[in-house]
Design a protein around this motif. Structure first.
Motif, mmCIF file in Angstrom:
data_model
loop_
_atom_site.group_PDB
_atom_site.id
_atom_site.type_symbol
_atom_site.label_atom_id
_atom_site.label_comp_id
_atom_site.label_asym_id
_atom_site.label_seq_id
_atom_site.Cartn_x
_atom_site.Cartn_y
_atom_site.Cartn_z
ATOM 1 N N HIS A 80 0.919 -1.121 -0.075
ATOM 2 C CA HIS A 80 0.063 0.125 -0.062
ATOM 3 C C HIS A 80 0.853 1.418 -0.075
ATOM 4 C CE1 HIS A 80 -3.463 2.653 0.869
ATOM 5 N NE2 HIS A 80 -2.712 3.250 1.979
ATOM 6 N N ARG A 81 1.875 1.224 0.759
ATOM 7 C CA ARG A 81 2.834 2.371 1.008
ATOM 8 C C ARG A 81 3.410 2.655 -0.576
ATOM 9 N NH1 ARG A 81 3.838 0.801 6.202
ATOM 10 N NH2 ARG A 81 5.748 -0.533 5.463
ATOM 11 N N GLN A 82 4.152 1.675 -1.232
ATOM 12 C CA GLN A 82 4.685 1.954 -2.524
ATOM 13 C C GLN A 82 3.474 2.592 -3.477
ATOM 14 O OE1 GLN A 82 6.430 -1.680 -4.416
ATOM 15 N NE2 GLN A 82 6.135 -2.610 -2.435
ATOM 16 N N ILE A 83 2.189 1.930 -3.235
ATOM 17 C CA ILE A 83 1.176 2.342 -4.320
ATOM 18 C C ILE A 83 0.737 3.946 -3.929
ATOM 19 C CG2 ILE A 83 -1.405 2.268 -4.711
ATOM 20 C CD1 ILE A 83 -0.865 -0.895 -4.667
ATOM 21 N N VAL A 84 0.853 4.412 -2.735
ATOM 22 C CA VAL A 84 0.513 5.554 -2.443
ATOM 23 C C VAL A 84 1.648 6.491 -2.941
ATOM 24 C CG1 VAL A 84 0.278 7.146 -0.369
ATOM 25 C CG2 VAL A 84 -0.982 5.171 -0.460
ATOM 26 N N ALA A 85 2.970 6.063 -2.854
ATOM 27 C CA ALA A 85 3.888 6.877 -3.149
ATOM 28 C C ALA A 85 3.701 7.198 -4.670
ATOM 29 C CB ALA A 85 5.302 6.256 -2.958
ATOM 30 N N LEU A 86 3.345 6.145 -5.524
ATOM 31 C CA LEU A 86 3.327 6.360 -7.054
ATOM 32 C C LEU A 86 1.972 7.467 -7.294
ATOM 33 C CD1 LEU A 86 3.808 2.957 -7.944
ATOM 34 C CD2 LEU A 86 5.154 4.818 -8.810
ATOM 35 N N VAL A 87 0.816 7.251 -6.369
ATOM 36 C CA VAL A 87 -0.350 7.934 -6.676
ATOM 37 C C VAL A 87 0.024 9.475 -6.394
ATOM 38 C CG1 VAL A 87 -2.869 7.996 -5.799
ATOM 39 C CG2 VAL A 87 -1.797 5.993 -6.697
ATOM 40 N N GLU A 88 0.753 9.574 -5.071
ATOM 41 C CA GLU A 88 1.069 11.013 -4.821
ATOM 42 C C GLU A 88 1.717 11.673 -5.887
ATOM 43 O OE1 GLU A 88 1.016 11.301 0.211
ATOM 44 O OE2 GLU A 88 2.875 10.320 -1.154
ATOM 45 N N ASN A 89 2.692 10.878 -6.485
ATOM 46 C CA ASN A 89 3.243 11.539 -7.612
ATOM 47 C C ASN A 89 2.521 11.654 -8.690
ATOM 48 O OD1 ASN A 89 5.666 12.097 -8.672
ATOM 49 N ND2 ASN A 89 5.766 10.008 -9.834
ATOM 50 N N LEU A 90 1.418 11.038 -9.156
ATOM 51 C CA LEU A 90 0.515 11.307 -10.067
ATOM 52 C C LEU A 90 -0.406 12.565 -9.988
ATOM 53 C CD1 LEU A 90 -0.950 10.348 -12.759
ATOM 54 C CD2 LEU A 90 -2.514 8.950 -11.281
ATOM 55 N N LEU A 91 -0.863 12.738 -8.533
ATOM 56 C CA LEU A 91 -1.465 13.736 -8.063
ATOM 57 C C LEU A 91 -1.048 15.152 -8.161
ATOM 58 C CD1 LEU A 91 -3.437 12.005 -5.244
ATOM 59 C CD2 LEU A 91 -4.363 12.436 -7.631
ATOM 60 N N GLU A 92 0.470 15.200 -7.852
ATOM 61 C CA GLU A 92 1.108 16.302 -7.890
ATOM 62 C C GLU A 92 1.363 16.876 -9.370
ATOM 63 O OE1 GLU A 92 4.483 15.288 -6.030
ATOM 64 O OE2 GLU A 92 3.676 15.068 -3.917
ATOM 65 N N LYS A 93 1.156 16.091 -10.120
ATOM 66 C CA LYS A 93 1.361 16.394 -11.784
ATOM 67 C C LYS A 93 0.491 17.497 -12.307
ATOM 68 C CE LYS A 93 3.999 12.361 -13.680
ATOM 69 N NZ LYS A 93 3.528 11.122 -14.216
#
Ligand code: ATP
Ligand SMILES: Cc1cn([C@H]2C[C@H](O)[C@@H](COP(=O)(O)O)O2)c(=O)[nH]c1=O
Length: 206
Positions: free
Chosen positions: A193-206
């Motif tokens: 879950h933590r790995q997924i959150v990091a990738l999703v946060e990265n997407l949301l910041e774009k």
């Protein structure tokens, strides 16, 4: 326009577990989320489960009573309805769509059954491209441990061979499609879950 996230991986990789956790995480941050899956619960999805997945996962190994081409066409028809009736309208109303499997499943599984990859890509050309595809990757030995109770003993070796091919295919697809990000699904549920959150946060910041 909303955000479209897809979870992919071999059987038992942890997709549905992680899809639910991601939905909660996004809702806590006030996103409106639609959680969906393929095959769908529509009449097309039900037909697939009846014709292709009869007898559980074992049915897909040796029980396909229809040709692999017809199987690929059924998955694509289900997907066309899914895109048109659910994914597109949800994205147009600004929601986050999380789909547990999408056309990458057709590429990985139906390719593993011997169909031509380029034909499969063409067949699925109508499918809206996701913003992020989370590929939950793990060795087949581990995934089989997680879903051992679902398997019929006599089919075990055949299932393992297919899943190995599917895993290899997913990893090859990750080299071709930049939207696919590999997640180490060997970690415990929180770690994944933590790995997924990091990738999703990265997407949301774009
Ligand atoms: N990181 C993990 N570590 C250990 N067990 C896990 C992990 N993630 C999920 N599981 C367990 O593995 C099993 C399969 O998980 P899940 O149903 O989420 O996989 P899936 O990828 O959606 O499977 P399928 O594609 O076959 O529907 C469940 O019993 C789940 O609780
Ligand atoms: C969408 C899609 C799915 N499949 C296969 C992959 C799985 O073995 C089953 C679905 O099972 P689940 O527990 O609901 O994930 O169907 C496929 O071969 N091709 C596809 O396009």
């Amino acid at each position: 326009m909303g955000i479209f996230i897809v979870l992919e991986g071999i059987d038992g990789a942890g997709k549905s577990t992680q899809a639910k956790l991601l939905k909660l995480w996004l809702e806590e941050r006030d996103y409106e989320v639609v959680l969906t899956k393929e095959p769908t619960d529509t009449p097309f999805g039900k037909l697939i489960r009846k014709l292709v997945l009869t007898g559980g996962r074992e049915g897909i190994i040796d029980g396909a009573k229809i040709s692999h081409e017809a199987e690929a066409l059924l998955f694509a028809a289900d997907r066309a309805e899914h895109v048109d009736k659910l994914i597109k309208p949800a994205l147009e109303s600004g929601k986050v769509v999380i789909s547990d499997r999408y056309f990458y499943s057709s590429l990985a599984y139906q390719w593993a059954r011997g169909l031509d990859l380029e034909w499969l890509i063409d067949l699925n050309r109508f499918a809206i491209k996701p913003d992020l595809v989370l590929l939950l990757d793990l060795p087949v030995k581990e995934s089989m441990k997680r879903i051992r109770t679902r398997s019929i003993k006599s089919e075990f070796d055949k299932i393992v061979e297919l899943q190995k091919k599917v895993r290899e295919n997913y990893l090859k697809l990750a080299e071709r499609f930049p939207e696919i990000k590999i997640v180490n699904a060997m970690e415990d549920i929180d770690g994944v879950h933590r790995q997924i959150v990091a990738l999703v946060e990265n997407l949301l910041e774009k």
